[in-house]
Scaffold this motif. Structure first.
Motif, mmCIF file in Angstrom:
data_model
loop_
_atom_site.group_PDB
_atom_site.id
_atom_site.type_symbol
_atom_site.label_atom_id
_atom_site.label_comp_id
_atom_site.label_asym_id
_atom_site.label_seq_id
_atom_site.Cartn_x
_atom_site.Cartn_y
_atom_site.Cartn_z
ATOM 1 N N GLU A 78 0.835 -1.202 0.000
ATOM 2 C CA GLU A 78 0.000 0.000 0.000
ATOM 3 C C GLU A 78 0.876 1.262 0.000
ATOM 4 O O GLU A 78 0.472 2.303 -0.515
ATOM 5 N N LEU A 79 2.085 1.154 0.526
ATOM 6 C CA LEU A 79 3.008 2.292 0.484
ATOM 7 C C LEU A 79 3.379 2.633 -0.956
ATOM 8 O O LEU A 79 3.515 3.802 -1.297
ATOM 9 N N LEU A 80 3.510 1.625 -1.804
ATOM 10 C CA LEU A 80 3.782 1.874 -3.220
ATOM 11 C C LEU A 80 2.622 2.658 -3.839
ATOM 12 O O LEU A 80 2.843 3.633 -4.571
ATOM 13 N N ALA A 81 1.395 2.264 -3.538
ATOM 14 C CA ALA A 81 0.223 2.996 -4.046
ATOM 15 C C ALA A 81 0.235 4.443 -3.557
ATOM 16 O O ALA A 81 -0.079 5.373 -4.311
ATOM 17 N N PHE A 82 0.622 4.641 -2.305
ATOM 18 C CA PHE A 82 0.705 5.993 -1.755
ATOM 19 C C PHE A 82 1.751 6.818 -2.500
ATOM 20 O O PHE A 82 1.491 7.961 -2.869
ATOM 21 N N THR A 83 2.943 6.253 -2.744
ATOM 22 C CA THR A 83 3.993 7.021 -3.442
ATOM 23 C C THR A 83 3.550 7.383 -4.855
ATOM 24 O O THR A 83 3.823 8.492 -5.322
ATOM 25 N N GLU A 84 2.851 6.474 -5.512
ATOM 26 C CA GLU A 84 2.350 6.777 -6.859
ATOM 27 C C GLU A 84 1.356 7.924 -6.822
ATOM 28 O O GLU A 84 1.347 8.787 -7.697
ATOM 29 N N GLU A 85 0.536 7.954 -5.797
ATOM 30 C CA GLU A 85 -0.448 9.033 -5.643
ATOM 31 C C GLU A 85 0.259 10.364 -5.352
ATOM 32 O O GLU A 85 -0.117 11.405 -5.900
ATOM 33 N N VAL A 86 1.268 10.342 -4.502
ATOM 34 C CA VAL A 86 2.041 11.554 -4.181
ATOM 35 C C VAL A 86 2.626 12.152 -5.456
ATOM 36 O O VAL A 86 2.555 13.370 -5.678
ATOM 37 N N LEU A 87 3.178 11.312 -6.315
ATOM 38 C CA LEU A 87 3.797 11.797 -7.550
ATOM 39 C C LEU A 87 2.778 12.432 -8.497
ATOM 40 O O LEU A 87 3.112 13.354 -9.239
ATOM 41 N N LYS A 88 1.541 11.979 -8.455
ATOM 42 C CA LYS A 88 0.483 12.588 -9.278
ATOM 43 C C LYS A 88 0.251 14.048 -8.899
ATOM 44 O O LYS A 88 -0.184 14.847 -9.719
ATOM 45 N N TYR A 89 0.544 14.395 -7.647
ATOM 46 C CA TYR A 89 0.381 15.770 -7.175
ATOM 47 C C TYR A 89 1.629 16.612 -7.416
ATOM 48 O O TYR A 89 1.753 17.709 -6.884
ATOM 49 N N LYS A 90 2.557 16.086 -8.197
ATOM 50 C CA LYS A 90 3.809 16.785 -8.543
ATOM 51 C C LYS A 90 4.657 17.087 -7.308
ATOM 52 O O LYS A 90 5.358 18.095 -7.240
ATOM 53 N N LEU A 91 4.570 16.226 -6.309
ATOM 54 C CA LEU A 91 5.421 16.308 -5.123
ATOM 55 C C LEU A 91 6.496 15.243 -5.255
ATOM 56 O O LEU A 91 6.265 14.184 -5.832
ATOM 57 N N ASP A 92 7.680 15.532 -4.721
ATOM 58 C CA ASP A 92 8.724 14.516 -4.765
ATOM 59 C C ASP A 92 8.793 13.766 -3.438
ATOM 60 O O ASP A 92 8.122 14.131 -2.474
ATOM 61 N N ILE A 93 9.589 12.727 -3.411
ATOM 62 C CA ILE A 93 9.670 11.860 -2.238
ATOM 63 C C ILE A 93 11.102 11.751 -1.756
ATOM 64 O O ILE A 93 12.020 11.544 -2.556
ATOM 65 N N VAL A 94 11.281 11.909 -0.449
ATOM 66 C CA VAL A 94 12.532 11.580 0.228
ATOM 67 C C VAL A 94 12.210 10.397 1.125
ATOM 68 O O VAL A 94 11.283 10.452 1.926
ATOM 69 N N LEU A 95 12.966 9.319 0.972
ATOM 70 C CA LEU A 95 12.724 8.081 1.708
ATOM 71 C C LEU A 95 13.884 7.794 2.653
ATOM 72 O O LEU A 95 15.034 7.768 2.236
ATOM 73 N N PHE A 96 13.561 7.564 3.924
ATOM 74 C CA PHE A 96 14.528 7.081 4.906
ATOM 75 C C PHE A 96 14.253 5.591 5.116
ATOM 76 O O PHE A 96 13.114 5.215 5.431
ATOM 77 N N THR A 97 15.260 4.753 4.959
ATOM 78 C CA THR A 97 15.100 3.331 5.212
ATOM 79 C C THR A 97 16.358 2.768 5.852
ATOM 80 O O THR A 97 17.470 3.174 5.511
ATOM 81 N N GLY A 98 16.171 1.830 6.742
ATOM 82 C CA GLY A 98 17.291 1.135 7.354
ATOM 83 C C GLY A 98 17.821 0.004 6.489
ATOM 84 O O GLY A 98 18.860 -0.586 6.773
ATOM 85 N N TYR A 99 17.112 -0.304 5.426
ATOM 86 C CA TYR A 99 17.536 -1.380 4.533
ATOM 87 C C TYR A 99 18.663 -0.932 3.613
ATOM 88 O O TYR A 99 18.761 0.247 3.247
ATOM 89 N N GLU A 100 19.476 -1.892 3.197
ATOM 90 C CA GLU A 100 20.420 -1.701 2.100
ATOM 91 C C GLU A 100 19.671 -2.068 0.824
ATOM 92 O O GLU A 100 18.713 -2.864 0.848
ATOM 93 N N LEU A 101 20.094 -1.531 -0.311
ATOM 94 C CA LEU A 101 19.375 -1.763 -1.564
ATOM 95 C C LEU A 101 19.302 -3.240 -1.930
ATOM 96 O O LEU A 101 18.296 -3.699 -2.471
ATOM 97 N N ASN A 102 20.330 -4.007 -1.603
ATOM 98 C CA ASN A 102 20.338 -5.423 -1.978
ATOM 99 C C ASN A 102 19.381 -6.271 -1.126
ATOM 100 O O ASN A 102 19.201 -7.453 -1.391
ATOM 101 N N GLU A 103 18.751 -5.691 -0.121
ATOM 102 C CA GLU A 103 17.800 -6.403 0.733
ATOM 103 C C GLU A 103 16.347 -6.214 0.300
ATOM 104 O O GLU A 103 15.454 -6.828 0.868
#
Length: 179
Positions: A78-103
């Motif tokens: 559902e977070l993916l759906a939220f990010t897609e909706e945010v982008l429709k409003y011409k807003l950008d996203i900054v993401l904080f994650t504890g994961y490494e990309l390979n995880e």
């Protein structure tokens, strides 16, 4: 449903004026985590994608949305759906994650790819450095997917935001040895 601990308006969790969403729930349990109280996914309030969009719209003119936690990437697809909706409003996203990309799994990678900026890596208490931009420990990295933001994110500095009102004082960032 997305589990959210808090939603604030801020200028220190990325470039410009931002809606900052602290998501509840994290199983990474980094030692010394500043947001340990948000590890429990039941702390906070449940939002649909539409409710969360409505909540950030109430802030007025914004540059973008910052996703932080807890661990945002443990919220589910559902977070993916939220990010897609945010982008429709011409807003950008900054993401904080504890994961490494390979995880990351496929839908988590999609969120990373849609984000203008990603701060990633586990917090390591022994590498704590409060003078870094947007990171708590020196092993964490900033990935800039939007090249026009490179200058902003190349300057190392601590940011603290303080709001004093008649009702309460609010401190964002790492103010503990700043005041």
């Amino acid at each position: 449903m997305l589990t959210v601990y808090a939603i604030e308006k801020s200028k220190i969790y990325g470039h410009g004026q931002r809606a900052v969403i602290w998501f509840s729930g994290c199983t990474l349990h980094c030692k010394g985590c500043i947001n340990e109280y948000m590890w429990n996914k039941s702390v906070g309030k449940y939002y649909t994608v539409e409710q969360l969009i409505e909540a950030i719209s109430a802030f007025g003119k914004l540059t973008g949305v910052t996703l932080i936690g807890g661990e945002p990437l443990q919220q589910g697809e559902e977070l993916l759906a939220f990010t897609e909706e945010v982008l429709k409003y011409k807003l950008d996203i900054v993401l904080f994650t504890g994961y490494e990309l390979n995880e990351l799994n496929e839908w988590q990678k999609q969120i990373v790819n849609k984000s203008a900026v990603v701060i990633c890596g586990r917090y390591k208490e022994e590498l704590r450095d409060t003078n870094l931009l947007l990171r708590g420990s020196s092993n964490q990295t900033i990935i800039i997917n939007d090249e026009k933001l490179k200058d902003f994110y190349s300057q190392e500095c601590r940011q603290v935001e303080i709001e004093i009102t008649a009702d309460a004082d609010k401190f964002l960032g790492f103010p503990e040895d700043f005041l």
